[in-house]
Design a protein around this motif. Structure first.
Motif, short mmCIF file in Angstrom:
data_model
loop_
_atom_site.label_atom_id
_atom_site.label_comp_id
_atom_site.label_asym_id
_atom_site.label_seq_id
_atom_site.Cartn_x
_atom_site.Cartn_y
_atom_site.Cartn_z
N LYS A 1 2.63 -5.55 4.86
CA LYS A 1 1.41 -6.34 4.71
C LYS A 1 0.65 -6.39 6.03
O LYS A 1 1.24 -6.35 7.10
N THR B 1 -6.06 9.52 5.67
CA THR B 1 -5.73 8.66 6.81
C THR B 1 -6.22 9.36 8.06
O THR B 1 -6.73 10.48 8.00
N ASP C 1 0.84 -1.18 0.00
CA ASP C 1 0.00 0.00 0.00
C ASP C 1 0.89 1.25 0.00
O ASP C 1 1.75 1.42 0.87
N THR C 2 0.69 2.14 -0.95
CA THR C 2 1.49 3.35 -1.08
C THR C 2 1.38 4.22 0.17
O THR C 2 2.37 4.82 0.61
N ARG D 1 1.10 3.33 3.19
CA ARG D 1 1.97 2.81 4.25
C ARG D 1 3.42 3.19 4.00
O ARG D 1 4.17 3.44 4.95
#
Length: 136
Positions: free
Chosen positions: A54, A34, A2-3, A5
């Motif tokens: 992940k 976010t 996920d970008t 993250r």
């Protein structure tokens, strides 16, 4: 990966705290991209040394029930409870119930029996009924 993250990890490595990082991300990528709680969660993972992007697996581990094995167990001991079978296979009772239906087993009088009677079983039942009527 996920970008978002990756961006959070960047903010973490730059020394931002979670609140600052969330504000920075929302300023650049738009409001509600976010929130501070989510950013706090990821910062805590980064602090613990976990830089894996992940998500961790959640819930009960998925295991498959081998219908042939289940059928052999039920036919060897037809008095088992669904909870016992679920524990044996490490799945939920609902999963066991689904698989029992797939192998055409239902519980009757505390025993697992075939859902439908075969021809031989029907004949035995008819003969038993006739025999009981003649003894009355």
């Amino acid at each position: 990966m996920d970008t978002l993250r990756v961006i959070m990890e960047y903010e973490y490595r730059c020394g931002s705290n979670a609140a600052q990082a969330a504000r920075n991300i929302n300023d650049v990528y738009g409001a509600n991209t976010t929130n501070e709680c989510t950013t706090c969660y990821w910062f805590a993972r980064f602090r613990s040394g976990n830089l894996d992007m992940k998500n961790e697996r959640r819930g009960r581990p998925k295991t498959l029930v081998d219908n042939d094995e289940l059928k052999a167990i039920v036919e060897a001991d037809d008095t088992q409870f669904m909870a016992e079978l679920a524990a044996d296979f490490d799945v939920s009772i609902k999963t066991i119930l689904v698989h029992l239906r797939q192998i055409d087993k239902v519980k009757k009088l505390a025993k697992w029996v075939p859902h439908e009677l075969n021809d031989c079983q029907r004949e035995v039942r008819v003969e038993t009924c006739i025999a009981q009527q003649t003894h009355k």
